[in-house]
Scaffold this motif. Structure first.
Motif, PDB file in Angstrom:
ATOM      1  N   LEU A 156       0.818  -1.217   0.000  1.00  0.00           N
ATOM      2  CA  LEU A 156       0.000   0.000   0.000  1.00  0.00           C
ATOM      3  C   LEU A 156       0.849   1.264   0.000  1.00  0.00           C
ATOM      4  CD1 LEU A 156      -2.719  -1.108   2.588  1.00  0.00           C
ATOM      5  CD2 LEU A 156      -3.077  -0.760   0.137  1.00  0.00           C
ATOM      6  N   ASN A 157       1.993   1.209   0.669  1.00  0.00           N
ATOM      7  CA  ASN A 157       2.839   2.404   0.763  1.00  0.00           C
ATOM      8  C   ASN A 157       3.588   2.709  -0.526  1.00  0.00           C
ATOM      9  OD1 ASN A 157       2.784   3.868   3.369  1.00  0.00           O
ATOM     10  ND2 ASN A 157       3.076   1.814   4.198  1.00  0.00           N
ATOM     11  N   ARG A 158       3.412   1.855  -1.547  1.00  0.00           N
ATOM     12  CA  ARG A 158       3.961   2.180  -2.867  1.00  0.00           C
ATOM     13  C   ARG A 158       2.980   2.991  -3.700  1.00  0.00           C
ATOM     14  NH1 ARG A 158       5.670  -3.815  -4.623  1.00  0.00           N
ATOM     15  NH2 ARG A 158       6.536  -4.485  -2.630  1.00  0.00           N
ATOM     16  N   ASP A 159       1.736   3.100  -3.216  1.00  0.00           N
ATOM     17  CA  ASP A 159       0.704   3.838  -3.946  1.00  0.00           C
ATOM     18  C   ASP A 159       0.715   5.300  -3.493  1.00  0.00           C
ATOM     19  OD1 ASP A 159      -1.566   4.922  -5.075  1.00  0.00           O
ATOM     20  OD2 ASP A 159      -2.877   3.261  -4.548  1.00  0.00           O
ATOM     21  N   PRO A 160       1.160   6.225  -4.341  1.00  0.00           N
ATOM     22  CA  PRO A 160       1.266   7.628  -3.926  1.00  0.00           C
ATOM     23  C   PRO A 160      -0.077   8.276  -3.624  1.00  0.00           C
ATOM     24  CG  PRO A 160       1.630   7.420  -6.290  1.00  0.00           C
ATOM     25  CD  PRO A 160       1.581   6.028  -5.745  1.00  0.00           C
ATOM     26  N   LEU A 161      -1.172   7.657  -4.077  1.00  0.00           N
ATOM     27  CA  LEU A 161      -2.488   8.253  -3.841  1.00  0.00           C
ATOM     28  C   LEU A 161      -2.957   8.065  -2.404  1.00  0.00           C
ATOM     29  CD1 LEU A 161      -4.330   7.204  -7.119  1.00  0.00           C
ATOM     30  CD2 LEU A 161      -3.303   9.413  -6.564  1.00  0.00           C
ATOM     31  N   ILE A 162      -2.423   7.059  -1.707  1.00  0.00           N
ATOM     32  CA  ILE A 162      -2.880   6.812  -0.336  1.00  0.00           C
ATOM     33  C   ILE A 162      -1.739   6.819   0.681  1.00  0.00           C
ATOM     34  CG2 ILE A 162      -4.925   5.524  -1.052  1.00  0.00           C
ATOM     35  CD1 ILE A 162      -3.427   2.960  -0.425  1.00  0.00           C
ATOM     36  N   ALA A 163      -0.487   6.723   0.224  1.00  0.00           N
ATOM     37  CA  ALA A 163       0.654   6.714   1.143  1.00  0.00           C
ATOM     38  C   ALA A 163       0.811   8.077   1.811  1.00  0.00           C
ATOM     39  CB  ALA A 163       1.922   6.341   0.384  1.00  0.00           C
ATOM     40  N   PRO A 164       1.343   8.104   3.036  1.00  0.00           N
ATOM     41  CA  PRO A 164       1.774   6.969   3.845  1.00  0.00           C
ATOM     42  C   PRO A 164       0.592   6.257   4.507  1.00  0.00           C
ATOM     43  CG  PRO A 164       2.115   8.994   5.070  1.00  0.00           C
ATOM     44  CD  PRO A 164       1.626   9.391   3.696  1.00  0.00           C
ATOM     45  N   VAL A 165       0.721   4.935   4.655  1.00  0.00           N
ATOM     46  CA  VAL A 165      -0.330   4.123   5.253  1.00  0.00           C
ATOM     47  C   VAL A 165       0.201   3.485   6.536  1.00  0.00           C
ATOM     48  CG1 VAL A 165      -1.964   2.236   4.910  1.00  0.00           C
ATOM     49  CG2 VAL A 165      -1.217   3.613   2.952  1.00  0.00           C
TER      50      VAL A 165
END
Length: 219
Positions: free
Chosen positions: A168-177
């Motif tokens: 999930l933390n590779r997705d810039p739309l939701i990171a940081p998770v």
């Protein structure tokens, strides 16, 4: 997935160093790029591993696995390969939860404020390439939080959530998770591992989530 049984030694070079002497071992190379080394005991846990993103270079006499971000390496010195095969497993349908566990997820999604005032639900069963995250939500500061729910919180549940967080933390739309490990009962070892990895732990009261008030009666 590629399965290799080889007589090999393994050296981990990075922030920490570790050495496995020469012995027969199982090497798993998964479609996500991860490489892990297993013995014939220790249940599911590998002796050593490298999570993606990483790059595998095969040379005569050994392999070198290099992490794409940190530069840390797994160096395998291979004396003999006894088996080498590849298998296409396809998309995994994911873990089927028992009734109580599935109901816990549903109830917590309905009462997400159980995790804290001002928290809000994004969605249940948030899809990822390695399976759905039980709950994705936002905390009171607007940060993204992934919640893994178990009836009994064991170490393998923490490991599962750790894999979700890495992805999930590779997705810039939701990171940081961030992560929260929620269960009716959390084993001490699982709590220690979660804390070490910066994952919060929440003990769930199933009856309270269902709106059942407990009364202790002496007869």
């Amino acid at each position: 997935m590629r399965l290799v049984i080889a007589r090999c030694s393994v050296d981990y070079v990075g922030r920490l160093t570790a050495h496995l002497p020469m012995a027969p071992r199982l090497i798993l190379v998964k479609a996500d790029g991860s490489v892990s080394i297993h013995s014939d005991d220790r249940a599911f846990k590998p002796l050593n591993w490298m999570n993606p993103p990483c790059r595998l270079r095969e040379e005569e006499g050994g392999w070198t696995v290099t992490h794409g971000k940190t530069g840390e390496q797994l160096i395998l010195t291979i004396e003999e390969i006894m088996h080498d095969s590849a298998h296409e497993l396809g998309v995994d349908p994911g873990l089927r939860k028992d009734g109580v566990e599935a109901h816990l997820q549903e109830l917590l999604a309905e009462h997400i404020e159980t995790l804290g005032d001002g928290w809000s639900l994004i969605r249940r069963e948030y899809p990822t390439a390695i399976g759905p995250v039980d709950i994705l939500c936002r905390d009171h500061l607007g940060g993204t939080v992934a919640v893994e729910i178990k009836r009994r919180g064991e170490i393998d549940g923490v490991e599962q959530l750790t894999r979700y967080l890495e992805l999930l933390n590779r997705d810039p739309l939701i990171a940081p998770v961030k992560g929260v490990f929620a269960a009716q009962e959390i084993r001490p070892q699982a709590r220690v591992l979660a804390t070490d990895r910066g994952i919060g732990c929440v003990t769930l009261d199933y009856d309270a989530l269902r709106g059942i008030e407990r009364t202790d009666t002496l007869f």
